[in-house]
Write an enzyme that holds these catalytic residues in place. Sequence first.
Site, short mmCIF file in Angstrom:
data_model
loop_
_atom_site.label_atom_id
_atom_site.label_comp_id
_atom_site.label_asym_id
_atom_site.label_seq_id
_atom_site.Cartn_x
_atom_site.Cartn_y
_atom_site.Cartn_z
CG HIS A 80 -0.36 0.28 2.51
ND1 HIS A 80 0.01 -0.72 3.39
CD2 HIS A 80 -0.06 1.44 3.13
CE1 HIS A 80 0.50 -0.17 4.49
NE2 HIS A 80 0.48 1.13 4.36
CG ASP A 109 0.17 -4.10 3.11
OD1 ASP A 109 0.26 -3.49 2.02
OD2 ASP A 109 0.20 -3.51 4.21
CB SER A 188 3.23 1.74 6.11
OG SER A 188 2.10 1.89 6.93
#
Length: 325
Positions: A80, A109, A188
């Site tokens: 993402h 992910d 992230s």
Amino acid sequence: MLISFLVLFSGCFNQNSSGVVSREEMKPRLIESTNYNSVTEIVKNVSPAVVGIYSETINSASIGTGVAISEGGYVLTNSHVVTNKNVTLYLASGDTTQASLVYRDSGLDLAVIKAEIDLPYLEVASAGDYSSGEDVLAIGTPLALQFKHTVTKGIISATNRTIKVDSSAGATLYNLIQHDAPINPGNSGGPLINLKGQVIGINTVKVEDAEGLGFAIPTDTITPIFKKLNASGEYKPVVLGMSGYDASVFSGNRFDKGVYIFDVKAGGVLDKIGLKKGDVITQIDDIEIENMLTLRKTLYSLDEGQEITLHFVKDNFENQVKIKV
């Protein structure tokens, strides 16, 4: 146990930053693990392998983090985080370089990008070589690029967590490492590092309305992909043509391990041998399939056209069949 949270992914910011290490320290090499004397020493040594990531599209931009875990400039991050095929990497030296998307798995992910230059890279801890209570460090780019290479410290709170992500990129993530090292949007894709300087996980989400609930994807999940990239410079994913879940969660307590088949693609490998929703994959060759993570890791290690022996339970009977993936 399946738990569902409102979680926070990378934000969209655009600011610059200065370097924290010398260009000499950015020399491509394996940064070997060792018994460090202090957290300061760990951070100084591992930081050259960590990068800030800026990815921009026509309508939006994303900031995140990545970590090099293989020679050749290959960087691991979250799927993402990479909103465009071309991304800019912000190095610990203050320099920037471009990178391109090599592979992504939105269901897991995770994504692999390749920098235009070689980078220092870190060792990956052996599978399962971590436990609750262990000290860990998170390095990332919280909120904005000016905060790249921010370091936080915590412990592993639990392992083998399964969470349902309630977001626009909604998915179920399995076998996560839960930890309490503070992370924020922009962390992230950044590494979760043990006190030997090894990468044990990739930070992916945090619970927005709670303190100390962050989750990382075990890094060893994707190491077979890096082996193939180093050998041939490319990776072609192998698929079975199905979607599924941990059987321990979705089989109504009939199984404590295995992968519960939720859907089968028409005309795919499993469809051709008559598998359907509710059947459970239990083994591939001599590898026991404990959960979705094990299945993914096993598929990552296979080659297109390779023949395997698939073990499964169908209509309460154990079966096995040879197929080509």
